[in-house]
Design an enzyme around this catalytic site. Structure first.
Site, mmCIF file in Angstrom:
data_model
loop_
_atom_site.group_PDB
_atom_site.id
_atom_site.type_symbol
_atom_site.label_atom_id
_atom_site.label_comp_id
_atom_site.label_asym_id
_atom_site.label_seq_id
_atom_site.Cartn_x
_atom_site.Cartn_y
_atom_site.Cartn_z
ATOM 1 N N GLU A 148 0.860 -1.180 0.000
ATOM 2 C CA GLU A 148 0.000 0.000 0.000
ATOM 3 C C GLU A 148 0.892 1.224 0.000
ATOM 4 O OE1 GLU A 148 -3.359 -2.149 2.738
ATOM 5 O OE2 GLU A 148 -2.008 -0.657 3.602
ATOM 6 N N TYR A 164 7.306 1.226 -7.737
ATOM 7 C CA TYR A 164 6.493 0.005 -7.713
ATOM 8 C C TYR A 164 5.970 -0.342 -9.110
ATOM 9 C CZ TYR A 164 6.584 1.004 -2.705
ATOM 10 O OH TYR A 164 6.994 1.286 -1.424
HETATM 11 C C1 COA Z 1 10.440 5.304 -1.921
HETATM 12 C C2 COA Z 1 11.913 5.018 -1.665
HETATM 13 C C3 COA Z 1 12.064 3.713 -0.867
HETATM 14 C C4 COA Z 1 12.632 4.853 -3.035
HETATM 15 O O1 COA Z 1 14.007 4.587 -2.790
HETATM 16 P P1 COA Z 1 15.144 5.344 -3.639
HETATM 17 O O2 COA Z 1 16.442 4.721 -3.286
HETATM 18 O O3 COA Z 1 15.012 6.798 -3.445
HETATM 19 O O4 COA Z 1 14.716 4.974 -5.144
HETATM 20 P P2 COA Z 1 15.680 4.516 -6.336
HETATM 21 O O5 COA Z 1 16.822 5.454 -6.457
HETATM 22 O O6 COA Z 1 15.978 3.063 -6.197
HETATM 23 O O7 COA Z 1 14.729 4.751 -7.590
HETATM 24 C C5 COA Z 1 13.906 3.712 -8.060
HETATM 25 C C6 COA Z 1 12.779 4.308 -8.882
HETATM 26 O O8 COA Z 1 11.913 5.055 -8.038
HETATM 27 C C7 COA Z 1 11.412 6.168 -8.775
HETATM 28 N N1 COA Z 1 11.830 7.391 -8.112
HETATM 29 C C8 COA Z 1 12.792 7.520 -7.155
HETATM 30 N N2 COA Z 1 12.845 8.795 -6.734
HETATM 31 C C9 COA Z 1 11.915 9.468 -7.428
HETATM 32 C C10 COA Z 1 11.468 10.813 -7.430
HETATM 33 N N3 COA Z 1 12.013 11.736 -6.619
HETATM 34 N N4 COA Z 1 10.463 11.156 -8.266
HETATM 35 C C11 COA Z 1 9.890 10.239 -9.070
HETATM 36 N N5 COA Z 1 10.268 8.942 -9.131
HETATM 37 C C12 COA Z 1 11.269 8.572 -8.323
HETATM 38 C C13 COA Z 1 11.960 6.066 -10.183
HETATM 39 O O9 COA Z 1 11.050 5.280 -10.937
HETATM 40 C C14 COA Z 1 13.228 5.276 -9.960
HETATM 41 O O10 COA Z 1 13.643 4.566 -11.075
HETATM 42 P P3 COA Z 1 14.677 5.241 -12.122
HETATM 43 O O11 COA Z 1 15.835 5.716 -11.322
HETATM 44 O O12 COA Z 1 15.004 4.104 -13.038
HETATM 45 O O13 COA Z 1 13.921 6.349 -12.771
HETATM 46 C C15 COA Z 1 12.607 6.178 -0.913
HETATM 47 O O14 COA Z 1 12.439 7.363 -1.646
HETATM 48 C C16 COA Z 1 12.110 6.398 0.506
HETATM 49 O O15 COA Z 1 12.630 5.819 1.447
HETATM 50 N N6 COA Z 1 11.108 7.284 0.674
HETATM 51 C C17 COA Z 1 10.603 7.619 2.009
HETATM 52 C C18 COA Z 1 9.834 6.475 2.621
HETATM 53 C C19 COA Z 1 8.724 6.009 1.703
HETATM 54 O O16 COA Z 1 7.995 6.790 1.114
HETATM 55 N N7 COA Z 1 8.587 4.674 1.607
HETATM 56 C C20 COA Z 1 7.574 4.052 0.782
HETATM 57 C C21 COA Z 1 6.319 3.920 1.538
HETATM 58 S S1 COA Z 1 5.127 2.995 0.596
#
Ligand code: COA
Length: 132
Positions: A89, A101
């Site tokens: 979710e 996702y």
């Molecule tokens: C969501 C989260 C886990 C993603 O981890 P991350 O290490 O930042 O993401 P990644 O660098 O692996 O990026 C993976 C994909 O996510 C998406 N993404 C990451 N940051 C993004 C941004 N700022 N805007 C849009 N898409 C984004 C892209 O699709 C990206 O793929 P790409 O690099 O090939 O375009 C991280 O941002 C986080 O911890 N957020 C706060 C907690 C949270 O929201 N958790 C999820 C709750 S459901």
């Protein structure tokens, strides 16, 4: 975990919630650089399904592919356990997580109205699933 949780999430889990999630039907994975915790996931497994309960990357490490690695780690762990379906979710406004996702093959399966707190307001949850 408590510090990372508070830095990364709008509604962080408490220390007690985090401690509880390291036992029982939950399983988890974490990313480290030497002694520094960079991120973790927490999931549960019930019968042949797993639900992602928590995933986060430390803010200063976000956007470098670590979230994707952690998500794939969870999915691999699910496959090793021979689970059939992965569920999660996400806040409707969490564009970074939604994009991650979707690109990992999750499809929208439903919407829970006003599921999350968002300050004084409420926010919908998008329910997503992926066959394993
Ligand atoms: C969501 C989260 C886990 C993603 O981890 P991350 O290490 O930042 O993401 P990644 O660098 O692996 O990026 C993976 C994909 O996510 C998406 N993404 C990451 N940051 C993004 C941004 N700022 N805007 C849009 N898409 C984004 C892209 O699709 C990206 O793929 P790409 O690099 O090939 O375009 C991280 O941002 C986080 O911890 N957020 C706060 C907690 C949270 O929201 N958790 C999820 C709750 S459901």
């Amino acid at each position: 975990m408590v510090m990372l949780e508070q830095a990364a999430h709008l509604e962080p889990w408490s220390r007690a919630q985090l401690a509880e999630s390291l036992h029982g039907r939950y399983f988890s994975g974490s990313l480290w650089q030497q002694e520094q915790l960079l991120g973790y996931f927490i999931a549960d497994a019930v019968i042949d399904e797993s639900t992602l309960m928590n995933i986060c990357i430390a803010p200063s490490w976000q956007g470098r592919g670590l979230g994707r690695r952690l998500l794939e780690h969870w999915l691999d762990a699910c496959r090793q356990r021979r689970l059939a379906t992965a569920w999660l979710e996400v806040r409707a406004s969490n564009q970074a997580a939604l994009a991650l996702y979707r690109s990992a093959g999750f499809a929208k399966a439903g919407r829970r109205k006003d599921y999350y707190r968002a300050g004084e307001e409420r926010e919908d949850a998008i329910v997503m699933q992926k066959p394993l």
